[in-house]
Write a protein that holds these residues in place. Structure first.
Motif, PDB file in Angstrom:
ATOM      1  N   PRO A  46       5.279  12.533  -9.446  1.00 38.84           N
ATOM      2  CA  PRO A  46       3.843  12.320  -9.237  1.00 38.84           C
ATOM      3  C   PRO A  46       3.449  12.483  -7.767  1.00 38.84           C
ATOM      4  O   PRO A  46       2.348  12.926  -7.452  1.00 38.84           O
ATOM      5  CB  PRO A  46       3.614  10.883  -9.702  1.00 38.84           C
ATOM      6  CG  PRO A  46       4.774  10.543 -10.570  1.00 38.84           C
ATOM      7  CD  PRO A  46       5.916  11.371 -10.106  1.00 38.84           C
ATOM      8  N   ILE A  47       4.361  12.158  -6.871  1.00 41.08           N
ATOM      9  CA  ILE A  47       4.061  12.289  -5.439  1.00 41.08           C
ATOM     10  C   ILE A  47       3.994  13.761  -5.045  1.00 41.08           C
ATOM     11  O   ILE A  47       3.170  14.168  -4.227  1.00 41.08           O
ATOM     12  CB  ILE A  47       5.098  11.518  -4.584  1.00 41.08           C
ATOM     13  CG1 ILE A  47       5.019  10.021  -4.903  1.00 41.08           C
ATOM     14  CG2 ILE A  47       4.863  11.757  -3.088  1.00 41.08           C
ATOM     15  CD1 ILE A  47       3.707   9.347  -4.554  1.00 41.08           C
ATOM     16  N   ALA A  48       4.857  14.584  -5.663  1.00 37.18           N
ATOM     17  CA  ALA A  48       4.813  16.027  -5.364  1.00 37.18           C
ATOM     18  C   ALA A  48       3.470  16.608  -5.815  1.00 37.18           C
ATOM     19  O   ALA A  48       2.819  17.347  -5.063  1.00 37.18           O
ATOM     20  CB  ALA A  48       5.968  16.736  -6.064  1.00 37.18           C
ATOM     21  N   ILE A  80       0.888  -1.171   0.000  1.00 39.07           N
ATOM     22  CA  ILE A  80       0.000   0.000   0.000  1.00 39.07           C
ATOM     23  C   ILE A  80       0.921   1.215   0.000  1.00 39.07           C
ATOM     24  O   ILE A  80       1.813   1.323   0.869  1.00 39.07           O
ATOM     25  CB  ILE A  80      -0.914   0.013   1.236  1.00 39.07           C
ATOM     26  CG1 ILE A  80      -1.829  -1.216   1.220  1.00 39.07           C
ATOM     27  CG2 ILE A  80      -1.752   1.301   1.277  1.00 39.07           C
ATOM     28  CD1 ILE A  80      -2.554  -1.463   2.533  1.00 39.07           C
ATOM     29  N   GLY A  81       0.774   2.082  -0.998  1.00 35.96           N
ATOM     30  CA  GLY A  81       1.644   3.257  -1.121  1.00 35.96           C
ATOM     31  C   GLY A  81       1.037   4.457  -0.394  1.00 35.96           C
ATOM     32  O   GLY A  81      -0.131   4.782  -0.628  1.00 35.96           O
ATOM     33  N   ILE A  82       1.815   5.074   0.488  1.00 39.89           N
ATOM     34  CA  ILE A  82       1.341   6.242   1.255  1.00 39.89           C
ATOM     35  C   ILE A  82       2.244   7.429   0.952  1.00 39.89           C
ATOM     36  O   ILE A  82       3.474   7.348   1.129  1.00 39.89           O
ATOM     37  CB  ILE A  82       1.343   5.936   2.770  1.00 39.89           C
ATOM     38  CG1 ILE A  82       0.404   4.751   3.082  1.00 39.89           C
ATOM     39  CG2 ILE A  82       0.920   7.179   3.577  1.00 39.89           C
ATOM     40  CD1 ILE A  82       0.432   4.305   4.534  1.00 39.89           C
ATOM     41  N   ALA A  83       1.655   8.522   0.470  1.00 43.92           N
ATOM     42  CA  ALA A  83       2.423   9.749   0.158  1.00 43.92           C
ATOM     43  C   ALA A  83       2.618  10.546   1.444  1.00 43.92           C
ATOM     44  O   ALA A  83       1.645  10.810   2.170  1.00 43.92           O
ATOM     45  CB  ALA A  83       1.677  10.587  -0.874  1.00 43.92           C
ATOM     46  N   LEU A 131       6.170   3.931   2.126  1.00 45.57           N
ATOM     47  CA  LEU A 131       6.069   5.385   2.306  1.00 45.57           C
ATOM     48  C   LEU A 131       6.820   6.031   1.161  1.00 45.57           C
ATOM     49  O   LEU A 131       7.897   5.557   0.773  1.00 45.57           O
ATOM     50  CB  LEU A 131       6.683   5.809   3.644  1.00 45.57           C
ATOM     51  CG  LEU A 131       6.127   5.159   4.913  1.00 45.57           C
ATOM     52  CD1 LEU A 131       6.825   5.736   6.149  1.00 45.57           C
ATOM     53  CD2 LEU A 131       4.620   5.322   5.004  1.00 45.57           C
ATOM     54  N   LEU A 132       6.250   7.094   0.592  1.00 48.90           N
ATOM     55  CA  LEU A 132       6.873   7.756  -0.566  1.00 48.90           C
ATOM     56  C   LEU A 132       6.954   9.260  -0.328  1.00 48.90           C
ATOM     57  O   LEU A 132       5.967   9.887   0.038  1.00 48.90           O
ATOM     58  CB  LEU A 132       6.013   7.538  -1.824  1.00 48.90           C
ATOM     59  CG  LEU A 132       5.747   6.094  -2.235  1.00 48.90           C
ATOM     60  CD1 LEU A 132       4.255   5.850  -2.307  1.00 48.90           C
ATOM     61  CD2 LEU A 132       6.394   5.789  -3.564  1.00 48.90           C
TER      62      LEU A 132
END
Ligand SMILES: CC[C@H](C(=O)O)C(=O)SCCNC(=O)CCNC(=O)[C@H](O)C(C)(C)COP(=O)(O)OP(=O)(O)OC[C@H]1O[C@@H](n2cnc3c(N)ncnc32)[C@H](O)[C@@H]1OP(=O)(O)O
Ligand SMILES: [Co+2]
Length: 142
Positions: A68-70, A8-11, A59-60
């Protein structure tokens, strides 16, 4: 074939602070941190071993303003960014999903973190959830 929720990716905005927060929540330390320059991200991974496999939290944090995270953080703030699923044959799955009408964000598998080949599906075609396909990259020489 989809076989598992791979991560699960969390920004997040501050990886040091979020590592400490999730280490306190999970009562365990992240097992690795890895930069993926092609995506403009630094990642940090926690993992949980259950009976049949493992699930990870990724965590990203952005390393570039055009990441894309920014963009995500600017528009939506911190939170769950994507769901990643382990697949046994990413090329076959990509062709199947494309034929089913899902929009692939990359036409060929691309390198991901933690020794994976990955593909993303546009959230517009998946009920607003960014989906990532992950396949374990064969080890060198395999
Ligand atoms: C690969 C390394 C690592 C790994 O696990 O190995 C990673 O996971 S890296 C993760 C970061 N990389 C990516 O996310 C690559 C795929 N993402 C993209 O190509 C873009 O982020 C994209 C196309 C999803 C959105 O980019 P765009 O420039 O179009 O941004 P917008 O803000 O204009 O968004 C358009 C539209 O999509 C909605 N959106 C954006 N991000 C998400 C999201 N994470 N989940 C759900 N929905 C999302 C956004 O709200 C816009 O919808 P609208 O209704 O128009 O507001
Ligand atoms: Co991911």
């Amino acid at each position: 074939m989809f076989t598992n929720v791979e991560h699960i990716g969390i920004a997040v905005r501050d990886l040091t602070a979020s590592n400490a927060l999730f280490a306190s929540l999970f009562n365990t330390q992240p097992y690795k941190s890895e930069e993926v320059t092609s995506e403009g991200v630094m990642t940090s991974f926690f993992r949980f071993n259950n009976g049949s496999g493992q699930t990870k939290i990724e965590l990203l944090v952005p390393t570039r303003p055009d990441s894309p995270i920014a963009t995500y953080l600017e528009k939506r703030g911190e939170g769950i960014h994507h769901l990643a699923f382990e697949v046994t044959d990413i090329v076959t799955e990509m062709a199947r999903l494309k034929a089913e009408g899902f929009v692939l964000l990359n036409e060929t598998p691309k390198p991901g973190a933690d020794n994976k080949l990955v593909c993303f599906l546009h959230p517009k075609t998946t009920n607003g959830v960014l989906i990532e396909l992950c396949q374990e990259r064969p080890l060198e020489g395999q």
